[in-house]
Design an enzyme around this catalytic site. Structure first.
Site, PDB file in Angstrom:
ATOM      1  N   CYS A 184       0.822  -1.224  -0.137  1.00  0.00           N
ATOM      2  CA  CYS A 184       0.027   0.122  -0.214  1.00  0.00           C
ATOM      3  C   CYS A 184       0.882   1.439   0.102  1.00  0.00           C
ATOM      4  CB  CYS A 184      -0.935   0.028   1.078  1.00  0.00           C
ATOM      5  SG  CYS A 184      -2.220  -1.283   1.337  1.00  0.00           S
TER       6      CYS A 184
ATOM      7  N   HIS B 101      -2.770   7.180   5.126  1.00  0.00           N
ATOM      8  CA  HIS B 101      -3.220   6.024   4.383  1.00  0.00           C
ATOM      9  C   HIS B 101      -4.508   5.316   5.262  1.00  0.00           C
ATOM     10  CE1 HIS B 101      -3.717   2.283   2.367  1.00  0.00           C
ATOM     11  NE2 HIS B 101      -3.172   1.504   3.479  1.00  0.00           N
TER      12      HIS B 101
ATOM     13  N   HIS C 183     -14.295   5.549   5.078  1.00  0.00           N
ATOM     14  CA  HIS C 183     -15.922   5.073   5.084  1.00  0.00           C
ATOM     15  C   HIS C 183     -16.471   5.091   3.746  1.00  0.00           C
ATOM     16  CE1 HIS C 183     -20.241   6.320   5.571  1.00  0.00           C
ATOM     17  NE2 HIS C 183     -20.014   5.909   6.869  1.00  0.00           N
TER      18      HIS C 183
ATOM     19  N   ASN D 206     -10.421   0.734   1.802  1.00  0.00           N
ATOM     20  CA  ASN D 206      -9.151   0.572   1.765  1.00  0.00           C
ATOM     21  C   ASN D 206      -8.573   0.552   0.086  1.00  0.00           C
ATOM     22  OD1 ASN D 206      -6.301   0.155   1.593  1.00  0.00           O
ATOM     23  ND2 ASN D 206      -5.916  -1.157   3.286  1.00  0.00           N
TER      24      ASN D 206
ATOM     25  N   HIS E   1      -2.250  19.816   6.289  1.00  0.00           N
ATOM     26  CA  HIS E   1      -3.102  18.948   6.078  1.00  0.00           C
ATOM     27  C   HIS E   1      -2.422  17.688   6.209  1.00  0.00           C
ATOM     28  CE1 HIS E   1      -5.879  22.143   4.687  1.00  0.00           C
ATOM     29  NE2 HIS E   1      -4.968  22.392   3.922  1.00  0.00           N
TER      30      HIS E   1
ATOM     31  N   HIS F 277      12.500   1.335   5.219  1.00  0.00           N
ATOM     32  CA  HIS F 277      12.288   0.151   4.833  1.00  0.00           C
ATOM     33  C   HIS F 277      12.641  -0.779   5.746  1.00  0.00           C
ATOM     34  CE1 HIS F 277      11.721  -3.595   2.489  1.00  0.00           C
ATOM     35  NE2 HIS F 277      11.482  -2.924   1.503  1.00  0.00           N
TER      36      HIS F 277
END
Length: 504
Positions: A236, A403, A432, A436, A399, A315
């Site tokens: 992701c 994720h 919502h 995802n 802002h 990572h």
């Protein structure tokens, strides 16, 4: 404490991030300052050039004439000065990173017939005959606590009974999402497909031959010398990796446009078994994708929405537990799915800690850095019971695009970074409304902020994503103008209903 109560406590602990800002490691702070020092030449030259310009502005015409006369009588000094000036300017221009601008982006809006309600999801899962009662009950509980609404979408193949997860259906899903986003992007920017010089596509679980990037090149008849890349298996957080790759390519190729397409493909990656750690992705992942247009052309600054400021990647794949915490495998019955480890939240917390501590020196005000650094060193040197100072990232960013991987992670990031509800609103509402959508979720969140009319010139945006490997990556953008939502914003038909009250 009874056995059942003990199990509940363990489950709550697994779904919470560790308080990573209370255990900051000094080596991560060093990483952030390494990023800063790597631009030392630019940092030194900017004030030097500023002083020269200020002093030059104070010279009168007589002063300039006298300086010219002196240089005429000292030709060697004049030549040496000119050579140094030209050489220094050339080195600065050649080594200075090119600015990368975000002209526009587009998020795919699935058609309404792909929407799936809770009850429909559960009835369909039961009718497939692949799940036992325990697995069905587990999925029901996950859905209730997930933060997903009743309008998220699953691919066409999953609406059939029995489902039809074929290669052809997966290709169809990929084409609908990628081409749907790209059609809107090209229409909004008036950039011709043949003007695109760089193409980066990321999709973790679906990697056909020819590649997804080749599918786009074939559809839009992109030019033969295009630099195309196809990123697979990167989870992701791959959307940020794709932006970083496009940025690096734009540093090499002058006057170029780069397109980044971020998506995930669900059709062939639905799990039809009863291993509970593999059932969670079924409940959370939904159809979605985004296309982003970047440019390094200075003339595009005026019509761009944002400028890329920083990309920081972390990572943790060298750690065995981190490597296997999100793992595609077969269960005991040979059914393939993605397994989520019970250590996922703890590993995510470690990756987040590293990433934001590295990012801190690049973005935080000096006052915040001093307070943070002094308390950290005091704790290390004197072993004092000093509570580490938690930097206020609200002073660095206007802002936040966290994720939308799940409700628990959004909750814990909001708590650990001491954010206000409005800062996590875009992430919660994206989860919502769209679920995802993997690497594209941070773009739906940015589109939400724009649709609400909150983006002002000079505002800084922090996009943070994490995924398998295990990785945590951040991008920082600055708004170049008061940003209005582009045509076909994915929220334009429903933004008036948001934010909604979540009963969690």
């Amino acid at each position: 404490m009874t056995g059942e109560e003990n199990n509940r406590v363990q489950i709550r602990q697994r779904t919470r991030l560790p308080d990573f800002l209370q255990s900051v490691n000094l080596k991560y702070v060093k990483l952030g300052y390494h990023y800063l020092i790597s631009h030392l030449l630019t940092l030194c030259l900017i004030p030097l050039m500023s002083v020269i310009v200020v002093e030059a502005s104070r010279l009168s015409l007589d002063d300039v004439h006298q300086l010219w006369l002196q240089l005429q009588y000292n030709l060697v000094s004049f030549i040496v000065f000119s050579v140094v000036l030209v050489f220094g300017s050339t080195v600065y221009i050649m080594t200075r990173p090119r600015s990368v601008y975000l002209l526009d982006y587009s998020c795919y809006l699935p058609p309404s017939h792909l929407k799936v309600k809770y009850q429909q999801f559960m009835e369909h899962s039961k009718l497939t005959g692949d799940f036992d009662e325990s697995s069905l009950e587990f999925q029901r509980k996950i859905l209730e606590r997930s933060g997903l609404g009743e309008e998220t979408c699953v691919p066409e193949a999953m609406h059939y009974l029995p489902p039809r997860p074929s290669m052809a259906a997966a290709r169809e899903e990929a084409e609908q999402v990628m081409f749907g986003a790209l059609d809107k992007l090209f229409a909004n920017t008036n950039v011709k497909p043949r003007d695109i010089g760089i193409l980066v596509v990321n999709c973790s679980l679906f990697n056909p031959t020819p590649s997804l990037s080749a599918m786009i090149i074939n559809k839009y008849k992109l030019r033969g010398n295009i630099r195309s890349f196809n990123l697979g298996g990167m989870g992701c957080s791959a959307g940020v990796i794709a932006i970083d790759l496009a940025k690096d390519m734009l540093q090499v190729h002058r006057n170029s446009y780069a397109v980044v397409v971020s998506t995930e493909n669900i059709t062939q990656n639905w799990y039809f078994g009863n291993k509970k750690s593999m059932l969670i992705p079924n409940c959370l992942f939904r159809v979605g994708g985004a296309a982003v247009l970047l440019s390094n052309r200075s003339v595009d600054r005026r019509r761009s929405k944002y400028k890329l400021v920083h990309v920081v990647r972390t990572h943790c794949g060298a750690n065995d537990k981190a490597f296997k915490c999100v793992y595609q495998e077969q269960d005991d019955n040979g059914k393939t799915g993605v397994s989520l480890s019970k250590d996922l939240m703890a590993i995510a917390g470690g990756a987040l800690k590293t990433n934001i501590t590295t990012l801190g020196p690049l973005v935080l005000p000096i006052s915040e850095q001093i307070l943070f650094f002094v308390t950290l060193v005091a704790k290390k040197l004197f072993n004092a019971k000093i509570k580490p100072y938690i930097p206020d990232f609200k002073l660095a960013f206007d802002h936040f695009c966290i994720h939308a991987g799940g409700r628990a992670v959004i909750d814990e990031l909001e708590k650990n970074l001491q954010l206000l509800p409005v800062h996590a609103e875009a992430s919660r509402m994206t989860l919502h409304r769209f679920g995802n959508t993997s690497s594209s979720s941070i773009w739906y969140e940015l589109a939400y902020t724009e649709a609400k009319g909150r983006m002002r010139k000079g505002n800084r945006v922090w996009q943070i994503a994490f995924g398998s490997g295990f990785k945590c990556n951040s991008t920082v953008w600055v708004a170049l103008r008061n940003v209005k939502p582009s045509p076909n914003n994915p929220w334009e038909d429903c933004i008036h209903r948001y934010p909604v009250q979540l009963n969690l």
